[in-house]
Design a protein around this motif. Structure first.
Motif, mmCIF file in Angstrom:
data_model
loop_
_atom_site.group_PDB
_atom_site.id
_atom_site.type_symbol
_atom_site.label_atom_id
_atom_site.label_comp_id
_atom_site.label_asym_id
_atom_site.label_seq_id
_atom_site.Cartn_x
_atom_site.Cartn_y
_atom_site.Cartn_z
ATOM 1 N N GLN A 1 0.834 -1.199 0.000
ATOM 2 C CA GLN A 1 0.000 0.000 0.000
ATOM 3 C C GLN A 1 0.871 1.253 0.000
ATOM 4 O O GLN A 1 1.644 1.486 0.925
ATOM 5 C CB GLN A 1 -0.926 0.019 1.218
ATOM 6 N N SER B 1 -0.087 4.202 0.424
ATOM 7 C CA SER B 1 -0.568 5.178 1.410
ATOM 8 C C SER B 1 -0.213 4.795 2.849
ATOM 9 O O SER B 1 -0.599 5.501 3.776
ATOM 10 C CB SER B 1 -2.086 5.316 1.287
ATOM 11 N N TRP C 1 1.557 4.673 6.270
ATOM 12 C CA TRP C 1 2.321 5.683 6.980
ATOM 13 C C TRP C 1 3.757 5.221 7.188
ATOM 14 O O TRP C 1 4.001 4.183 7.778
ATOM 15 C CB TRP C 1 1.628 5.963 8.319
ATOM 16 N N ARG D 1 5.977 3.879 5.180
ATOM 17 C CA ARG D 1 6.126 2.517 4.657
ATOM 18 C C ARG D 1 7.593 2.105 4.544
ATOM 19 O O ARG D 1 7.967 1.013 4.945
ATOM 20 C CB ARG D 1 5.440 2.410 3.301
#
Length: 166
Positions: free
Chosen positions: A111, A113, A115, A117
């Motif tokens: 993902q 998005s 936080w 990552r």
């Protein structure tokens, strides 16, 4: 395919080099099978042989003085069923939870998005290379209340296997 090779079996079309490769390949894998199977065979022939001969190291290829008392003693143990259930539970529950945790981490790291990552990904990868050791692991397990507990077999393995698959 040329006109001469039509109708000829592919086995007959092999070159001498391919045939030699196949011979060495088969010989190598037969040797590998022997190396992998021999320790189990040796264990079995020693377990059914006479204990004095086995202890003296006089068992080589075939069992001598066949004796089933070792297996009788093992099956007399009352805790054998409990040990088998712990092994089965550890395997089934551990495998299911490890697959679930790996899928969860895999989904999270795909993902865009998520936080921080990159930070979390690198943090998990870093834990694969640095290990505190056995004593700190025991202290952590003790503080988490996992000593003398079934979950000590499952939870550390889930964390370790889930992160090492990355």
């Amino acid at each position: 395919m040329t006109i001469e090779s039509e109708g000829i079996s592919p086995l007959l079309q092999r070159t001498r080099d391919k045939k030699m490769f196949n011979v060495f390949n088969i010989a190598f894998f037969i040797l590998l099978v022997f190396i992998c199977v021999h320790p189990f065979y040796y264990l079995i022939i020693n377990s059914i042989s006479d204990n004095t001969l086995s202890a003296a190291g006089r068992i080589a290829v075939l069992p001598k003085g066949i004796n089933w008392s070792n297996y009788v003693e093992v099956f007399k143990q009352e805790c054998l069923g409990t040990a088998a259930m712990v092994s089965l539970g550890r395997t089934v529950i551990g495998a299911a939870l490890t697959v679930l945790a790996s899928a969860f981490l895999g989904f999270l790291f795909t993902q865009a998005s998520m936080w921080h990552r990159k930070f979390w990904y690198r943090f998990i990868i870093m834990t694969m290379y640095f290990n505190a050791g056995l004593i700190p692991l025991f202290i952590v397990m003790k503080n988490l209340g996992l000593t003398n507990n079934f979950w000590v077999y499952v939870l550390p393995t889930i964390v370790h296997l889930s992160t090492s698959s990355w």
